[in-house]
Design a protein around this motif. Structure first.
Motif, PDB file in Angstrom:
ATOM      1  N   GLY A   1       3.847   5.858  -5.505  1.00 42.48           N
ATOM      2  CA  GLY A   1       3.752   5.941  -6.954  1.00 42.48           C
ATOM      3  C   GLY A   1       2.663   6.909  -7.400  1.00 42.48           C
ATOM      4  N   GLY A   2       1.527   6.872  -6.711  1.00 40.89           N
ATOM      5  CA  GLY A   2       0.448   7.794  -7.046  1.00 40.89           C
ATOM      6  C   GLY A   2       0.840   9.244  -6.822  1.00 40.89           C
ATOM      7  N   LEU A   3       1.539   9.511  -5.718  1.00 38.93           N
ATOM      8  CA  LEU A   3       1.979  10.882  -5.450  1.00 38.93           C
ATOM      9  C   LEU A   3       3.001  11.344  -6.481  1.00 38.93           C
ATOM     10  CD1 LEU A   3       2.257  10.922  -1.562  1.00 38.93           C
ATOM     11  CD2 LEU A   3       0.566  12.055  -2.988  1.00 38.93           C
ATOM     12  N   LEU A   4       3.876  10.442  -6.888  1.00 38.66           N
ATOM     13  CA  LEU A   4       4.850  10.792  -7.918  1.00 38.66           C
ATOM     14  C   LEU A   4       4.140  11.154  -9.221  1.00 38.66           C
ATOM     15  CD1 LEU A   4       7.859  10.940  -8.743  1.00 38.66           C
ATOM     16  CD2 LEU A   4       7.626   8.585  -9.502  1.00 38.66           C
TER      17      LEU A   4
ATOM     18  N   GLY B   1       0.817  -1.214   0.000  1.00 36.46           N
ATOM     19  CA  GLY B   1       0.000   0.000   0.000  1.00 36.46           C
ATOM     20  C   GLY B   1       0.850   1.262   0.000  1.00 36.46           C
ATOM     21  N   PHE B   2       1.930   1.238   0.791  1.00 38.20           N
ATOM     22  CA  PHE B   2       2.819   2.398   0.850  1.00 38.20           C
ATOM     23  C   PHE B   2       3.455   2.659  -0.511  1.00 38.20           C
ATOM     24  CE2 PHE B   2       7.098   4.152   1.574  1.00 38.20           C
ATOM     25  CZ  PHE B   2       6.755   5.345   2.187  1.00 38.20           C
ATOM     26  N   LEU B   3       3.900   1.598  -1.189  1.00 36.68           N
ATOM     27  CA  LEU B   3       4.490   1.765  -2.518  1.00 36.68           C
ATOM     28  C   LEU B   3       3.459   2.294  -3.518  1.00 36.68           C
ATOM     29  CD1 LEU B   3       6.779  -1.375  -2.804  1.00 36.68           C
ATOM     30  CD2 LEU B   3       7.453   0.998  -2.468  1.00 36.68           C
ATOM     31  N   ALA B   4       2.221   1.844  -3.399  1.00 38.53           N
ATOM     32  CA  ALA B   4       1.177   2.332  -4.305  1.00 38.53           C
ATOM     33  C   ALA B   4       0.921   3.822  -4.079  1.00 38.53           C
ATOM     34  CB  ALA B   4      -0.095   1.525  -4.115  1.00 38.53           C
ATOM     35  N   VAL B   5       0.903   4.239  -2.811  1.00 39.04           N
ATOM     36  CA  VAL B   5       0.667   5.653  -2.503  1.00 39.04           C
ATOM     37  C   VAL B   5       1.832   6.502  -3.008  1.00 39.04           C
ATOM     38  CG1 VAL B   5       0.510   7.309  -0.592  1.00 39.04           C
ATOM     39  CG2 VAL B   5      -0.891   5.244  -0.574  1.00 39.04           C
TER      40      VAL B   5
END
Length: 155
Positions: free
Chosen positions: A93-96, A87-91
Motif C-alpha cells: 500500500g505504501g509503494l502504491l 506487513g507485506f500488505l502495508a508495504v
C-alpha cells in the motif's frame, strides 16, 4: 318539561344514554403440573459439639469455580506468518501511494514547464512580430535620408 325561555314549538330531541359495559376479569387457569424426577436426597450429617450438643444438618460442599475455557494453542509460526502478511500488505500500500505521488508530481512539473514555454514563446512572438516603428513590406526606410537622396539636397 320545557323551561320558560324556550318556545314550546321547538322539536324534542331524543337523548341516547350510553352506559359502559363492565369488563369481565380475565380467567386465570392454573399452570399445568409437570412431573419432575426427584434428585438424590443429600445425606444428613450430625456433629457432636464438645459441650455435648448435637448439631444435625446437611453438609454443604464448597462452591467450585466454573472451569475456564481452554484456549487452543496458536503456534508461533502461524503468528509470524500472519504478521508478515500484514506487513507485506502495508508495504504494498505504501509503494502504491508513493508511485501515485511521484506520478502526480511529475505531471505537475511537466505542466509547469509547458506553461513557462507557452509564456516565454508568446513573449518572443510579440517581440518578433510586434509592430515597432513604421514597416513597409518588411523594409524599414528612414524618410529623412530618402528625401535627401531623392532631392539631392547639398550643404
Amino acid at each position: 318539561m320545557f323551561p320558560e325561555h324556550v318556545p314550546q314549538t321547538s322539536p324534542v330531541r331524543d337523548v341516547d344514554v350510553h352506559r359502559p359495559t363492565p369488563i369481565q376479569p380475565a380467567s386465570v387457569y392454573p399452570a399445568p403440573m409437570v412431573p419432575v424426577q426427584p434428585g438424590p436426597v443429600p445425606a444428613v450429617a450430625s456433629v457432636v459439639l464438645p459441650d455435648g450438643r448435637v448439631v444435625t444438618g446437611y453438609s454443604l460442599s464448597p462452591m467450585q469455580p466454573e472451569p475456564r475455557a481452554t484456549k487452543s494453542p496458536v503456534s508461533r509460526a502461524a503468528v509470524n506468518v500472519a504478521l508478515g502478511g500484514v506487513g507485506f500488505l502495508a508495504v504494498c500500500g505504501g509503494l502504491l501511494l508513493l508511485t501515485t505521488f511521484i506520478a502526480a508530481l511529475t505531471a505537475l512539473v511537466t505542466q509547469l514547464i509547458i506553461l513557462a514555454a507557452v509564456i516565454f514563446g508568446g513573449w518572443i512572438a510579440v517581440q518578433v512580430f510586434g509592430a515597432s516603428g513604421n514597416t513597409n513590406g518588411g523594409n524599414t526606410f528612414h524618410i529623412r535620408k530618402a528625401i535627401f537622396k531623392r532631392n539631392r539636397f547639398t550643404d
